[in-house]
Design a protein around this motif. Structure first.
Motif, PDB file in Angstrom:
ATOM      1  N   ALA A  75      39.820  68.818  59.040  1.00  0.00           N
ATOM      2  CA  ALA A  75      39.213  69.177  60.327  1.00  0.00           C
ATOM      3  C   ALA A  75      39.075  67.923  61.196  1.00  0.00           C
ATOM      4  CB  ALA A  75      37.844  69.809  60.109  1.00  0.00           C
ATOM      5  N   ASP A  76      39.177  68.114  62.512  1.00  0.00           N
ATOM      6  CA  ASP A  76      39.040  66.976  63.431  1.00  0.00           C
ATOM      7  C   ASP A  76      37.580  66.654  63.720  1.00  0.00           C
ATOM      8  OD1 ASP A  76      41.924  66.469  64.387  1.00  0.00           O
ATOM      9  OD2 ASP A  76      41.703  68.629  64.608  1.00  0.00           O
ATOM     10  N   ASP A  77      36.710  67.643  63.535  1.00  0.00           N
ATOM     11  CA  ASP A  77      35.289  67.429  63.821  1.00  0.00           C
ATOM     12  C   ASP A  77      34.485  68.464  63.057  1.00  0.00           C
ATOM     13  OD1 ASP A  77      32.983  66.412  64.889  1.00  0.00           O
ATOM     14  OD2 ASP A  77      33.535  66.735  66.972  1.00  0.00           O
ATOM     15  N   TYR A  78      33.172  68.210  62.956  1.00  0.00           N
ATOM     16  CA  TYR A  78      32.273  69.113  62.214  1.00  0.00           C
ATOM     17  C   TYR A  78      30.979  69.196  62.999  1.00  0.00           C
ATOM     18  CZ  TYR A  78      30.044  71.148  58.017  1.00  0.00           C
ATOM     19  OH  TYR A  78      29.412  71.983  57.109  1.00  0.00           O
ATOM     20  N   LEU A  79      30.600  70.409  63.391  1.00  0.00           N
ATOM     21  CA  LEU A  79      29.388  70.591  64.190  1.00  0.00           C
ATOM     22  C   LEU A  79      28.473  71.567  63.462  1.00  0.00           C
ATOM     23  CD1 LEU A  79      27.940  69.993  66.870  1.00  0.00           C
ATOM     24  CD2 LEU A  79      29.180  71.914  67.881  1.00  0.00           C
ATOM     25  N   ALA A  80      27.260  71.090  63.158  1.00  0.00           N
ATOM     26  CA  ALA A  80      26.319  71.925  62.410  1.00  0.00           C
ATOM     27  C   ALA A  80      25.583  72.879  63.348  1.00  0.00           C
ATOM     28  CB  ALA A  80      25.326  71.041  61.662  1.00  0.00           C
ATOM     29  N   LYS A  81      25.319  74.095  62.852  1.00  0.00           N
ATOM     30  CA  LYS A  81      24.520  75.077  63.586  1.00  0.00           C
ATOM     31  C   LYS A  81      23.036  74.782  63.364  1.00  0.00           C
ATOM     32  CE  LYS A  81      27.810  78.846  62.655  1.00  0.00           C
ATOM     33  NZ  LYS A  81      27.964  80.154  61.991  1.00  0.00           N
ATOM     34  N   PRO A  82      22.176  75.077  64.315  1.00  0.00           N
ATOM     35  CA  PRO A  82      22.498  75.535  65.667  1.00  0.00           C
ATOM     36  C   PRO A  82      22.979  74.368  66.526  1.00  0.00           C
ATOM     37  CG  PRO A  82      20.137  75.258  65.458  1.00  0.00           C
ATOM     38  CD  PRO A  82      20.715  74.977  64.112  1.00  0.00           C
ATOM     39  N   PHE A  83      23.819  74.663  67.504  1.00  0.00           N
ATOM     40  CA  PHE A  83      24.327  73.597  68.358  1.00  0.00           C
ATOM     41  C   PHE A  83      24.208  74.010  69.816  1.00  0.00           C
ATOM     42  CE2 PHE A  83      27.880  76.154  66.662  1.00  0.00           C
ATOM     43  CZ  PHE A  83      28.314  76.763  67.829  1.00  0.00           C
ATOM     44  N   ASP A  84      24.201  73.008  70.670  1.00  0.00           N
ATOM     45  CA  ASP A  84      24.174  73.262  72.110  1.00  0.00           C
ATOM     46  C   ASP A  84      25.606  73.546  72.576  1.00  0.00           C
ATOM     47  OD1 ASP A  84      22.198  72.645  74.643  1.00  0.00           O
ATOM     48  OD2 ASP A  84      24.314  72.253  75.094  1.00  0.00           O
ATOM     49  N   LEU A  85      25.760  74.552  73.409  1.00  0.00           N
ATOM     50  CA  LEU A  85      27.108  74.929  73.846  1.00  0.00           C
ATOM     51  C   LEU A  85      27.791  73.819  74.644  1.00  0.00           C
ATOM     52  CD1 LEU A  85      26.474  78.661  74.823  1.00  0.00           C
ATOM     53  CD2 LEU A  85      27.768  77.802  72.873  1.00  0.00           C
ATOM     54  N   SER A  86      27.015  73.055  75.391  1.00  0.00           N
ATOM     55  CA  SER A  86      27.615  71.957  76.152  1.00  0.00           C
ATOM     56  C   SER A  86      28.144  70.873  75.200  1.00  0.00           C
ATOM     57  CB  SER A  86      26.601  71.355  77.122  1.00  0.00           C
ATOM     58  OG  SER A  86      25.479  70.873  76.441  1.00  0.00           O
ATOM     59  N   GLU A  87      27.457  70.660  74.058  1.00  0.00           N
ATOM     60  CA  GLU A  87      27.966  69.694  73.069  1.00  0.00           C
ATOM     61  C   GLU A  87      29.243  70.219  72.425  1.00  0.00           C
ATOM     62  OE1 GLU A  87      25.342  68.732  69.843  1.00  0.00           O
ATOM     63  OE2 GLU A  87      26.767  67.295  68.967  1.00  0.00           O
ATOM     64  N   LEU A  88      29.267  71.531  72.140  1.00  0.00           N
ATOM     65  CA  LEU A  88      30.493  72.121  71.587  1.00  0.00           C
ATOM     66  C   LEU A  88      31.657  71.925  72.556  1.00  0.00           C
ATOM     67  CD1 LEU A  88      32.044  73.899  69.554  1.00  0.00           C
ATOM     68  CD2 LEU A  88      31.212  75.900  70.820  1.00  0.00           C
ATOM     69  N   ASN A  89      31.416  72.172  73.831  1.00  0.00           N
ATOM     70  CA  ASN A  89      32.472  72.005  74.835  1.00  0.00           C
ATOM     71  C   ASN A  89      32.957  70.561  74.884  1.00  0.00           C
ATOM     72  OD1 ASN A  89      34.199  72.596  76.982  1.00  0.00           O
ATOM     73  ND2 ASN A  89      32.617  72.210  78.513  1.00  0.00           N
ATOM     74  N   ALA A  90      32.020  69.623  74.820  1.00  0.00           N
ATOM     75  CA  ALA A  90      32.388  68.201  74.854  1.00  0.00           C
ATOM     76  C   ALA A  90      33.259  67.842  73.648  1.00  0.00           C
ATOM     77  CB  ALA A  90      31.133  67.338  74.876  1.00  0.00           C
ATOM     78  N   ARG A  91      32.919  68.409  72.500  1.00  0.00           N
ATOM     79  CA  ARG A  91      33.700  68.094  71.297  1.00  0.00           C
ATOM     80  C   ARG A  91      35.088  68.732  71.356  1.00  0.00           C
ATOM     81  NH1 ARG A  91      30.225  66.818  66.068  1.00  0.00           N
ATOM     82  NH2 ARG A  91      28.242  66.249  67.021  1.00  0.00           N
ATOM     83  N   ILE A  92      35.181  69.939  71.916  1.00  0.00           N
ATOM     84  CA  ILE A  92      36.498  70.577  72.080  1.00  0.00           C
ATOM     85  C   ILE A  92      37.374  69.712  72.994  1.00  0.00           C
ATOM     86  CG2 ILE A  92      37.707  72.565  73.069  1.00  0.00           C
ATOM     87  CD1 ILE A  92      35.265  74.266  72.258  1.00  0.00           C
ATOM     88  N   LYS A  93      36.800  69.291  74.112  1.00  0.00           N
ATOM     89  CA  LYS A  93      37.558  68.444  75.042  1.00  0.00           C
ATOM     90  C   LYS A  93      38.024  67.161  74.355  1.00  0.00           C
ATOM     91  CE  LYS A  93      35.325  69.849  79.383  1.00  0.00           C
ATOM     92  NZ  LYS A  93      34.417  69.392  80.469  1.00  0.00           N
ATOM     93  N   SER A  94      37.124  66.577  73.546  1.00  0.00           N
ATOM     94  CA  SER A  94      37.460  65.322  72.863  1.00  0.00           C
ATOM     95  C   SER A  94      38.624  65.519  71.886  1.00  0.00           C
ATOM     96  CB  SER A  94      36.222  64.806  72.116  1.00  0.00           C
ATOM     97  OG  SER A  94      36.541  63.649  71.379  1.00  0.00           O
ATOM     98  N   VAL A  95      38.575  66.616  71.123  1.00  0.00           N
ATOM     99  CA  VAL A  95      39.642  66.884  70.148  1.00  0.00           C
ATOM    100  C   VAL A  95      40.976  67.112  70.868  1.00  0.00           C
ATOM    101  CG1 VAL A  95      40.505  68.604  68.504  1.00  0.00           C
ATOM    102  CG2 VAL A  95      38.156  67.781  68.328  1.00  0.00           C
ATOM    103  N   ILE A  96      40.960  67.929  71.928  1.00  0.00           N
ATOM    104  CA  ILE A  96      42.203  68.211  72.667  1.00  0.00           C
ATOM    105  C   ILE A  96      42.739  66.941  73.315  1.00  0.00           C
ATOM    106  CG2 ILE A  96      43.148  69.438  74.664  1.00  0.00           C
ATOM    107  CD1 ILE A  96      41.280  71.763  73.969  1.00  0.00           C
ATOM    108  N   ARG A  97      41.817  66.132  73.848  1.00  0.00           N
ATOM    109  CA  ARG A  97      42.216  64.874  74.505  1.00  0.00           C
ATOM    110  C   ARG A  97      42.869  63.927  73.500  1.00  0.00           C
ATOM    111  NH1 ARG A  97      37.440  64.130  76.992  1.00  0.00           N
ATOM    112  NH2 ARG A  97      36.666  62.795  75.350  1.00  0.00           N
ATOM    113  N   ARG A  98      42.277  63.805  72.313  1.00  0.00           N
ATOM    114  CA  ARG A  98      42.830  62.901  71.291  1.00  0.00           C
ATOM    115  C   ARG A  98      44.188  63.374  70.815  1.00  0.00           C
ATOM    116  NH1 ARG A  98      37.646  63.127  68.791  1.00  0.00           N
ATOM    117  NH2 ARG A  98      38.531  64.255  67.041  1.00  0.00           N
ATOM    118  N   ARG A  99      44.325  64.692  70.639  1.00  0.00           N
ATOM    119  CA  ARG A  99      45.560  65.213  70.058  1.00  0.00           C
ATOM    120  C   ARG A  99      46.706  65.260  71.067  1.00  0.00           C
ATOM    121  NH1 ARG A  99      44.692  67.353  65.045  1.00  0.00           N
ATOM    122  NH2 ARG A  99      46.727  68.316  65.061  1.00  0.00           N
ATOM    123  N   ASN A 100      46.376  65.510  72.347  1.00  0.00           N
ATOM    124  CA  ASN A 100      47.448  65.726  73.334  1.00  0.00           C
ATOM    125  C   ASN A 100      47.651  64.582  74.312  1.00  0.00           C
ATOM    126  OD1 ASN A 100      47.832  68.250  72.232  1.00  0.00           O
ATOM    127  ND2 ASN A 100      46.556  69.290  73.725  1.00  0.00           N
TER     128      ASN A 100
END
Length: 225
Positions: free
Chosen positions: A95-120
């Protein structure tokens, strides 16, 4: 960007999808191991959110399967399991990242952007291709410094092309990227032609070049002259 949310908690999945849709992503949902396995086998996603504990299997096995077939999708584990050992195991299987529940949706979005940015995009927020500049955080595109107004589909199409420079992309891959499994209900690629035509027209109107080459009978290739 096309996302798959693998999550059996309906309320959580719906809130995540609603939020991420508002952020401009196209989201699909799988609420079981079986459905997730089918979707990951049939379709390609920019990022996949995987819950470990599913009613009919382990999300960890899905991550292992994705890595085994060398999937290009980013992978973020979302789990109520919050121990260091769980996190290490999740990252160790690929996995590229691991986010424990409960999480803030804005943090989830930031992590998605980070993963996509690193990979692409080699970790960059700004993509520059010749006279084309894309600010991914703001979803802004400029041609020779002039703002380019694009629809959501046109923007996603341009990003998809830039992410796959010099590769032949089939029409089916483009359709899946823009519409996900909804594409299964379509009976032609006419909507792709319409978005392509508009994207080309808008770029050229601002003095840009048409880098999209048609590969007859197959698809398209985004390449320098």
């Amino acid at each position: 960007m096309n996302l798959l949310i693998i999550e059996d908690e309906k309320d959580l999945a719906e809130s995540v999808i609603k939020y991420l849709n508002q952020e401009g992503y196209h989201c699909e949902w799988a609420n079981s191991y079986k459905e997730a396995s089918e979707k990951t086998h049939l379709y390609t996603y920019d990022c996949i959110l995987v819950d470990i504990t599913l009613p009919d299997g382990s999300g960890m096995n899905i991550v292992e399967q994705l890595k085994k077939v060398k999937s290009t999708s980013g992978i973020i584990i979302i789990s109520a399991k919050n121990s260091v050992d769980d996190k290490i195991k999740g990252l160790d299987v690929g996995a590229d990242d691991y986010l424990a529940k409960p999480f803030d949706l804005s943090e989830l979005n930031a992590r998605i952007k980070s993963v996509i940015r690193r990979r692409n995009f080699d970790g960059n927020n700004e993509i520059i291709f010749k006279e084309i500049t894309v600010c991914t955080e703001e979803r802004l595109v400029k041609i020779n410094g002039a703002p380019l107004s694009l629809t959501k589909k046109e923007y996603d199409l341009l990003i998809y092309f830039i992410s796959n420079q010099n590769r032949v992309i089939t029409k089916n891959s483009i359709a899946e990227h823009l519409w996900g499994d909804y594409m299964d209900m379509a009976d032609s690629y006419d909507f792709i032609y319409a978005h392509l035509k508009n994207l080309r027209k808008k770029i050229i109107k601002l003095g840009g070049n048409d880098y999209i080459q048609t590969v007859y009978g197959v698809g398209y290739k985004f390449t320098q002259f």
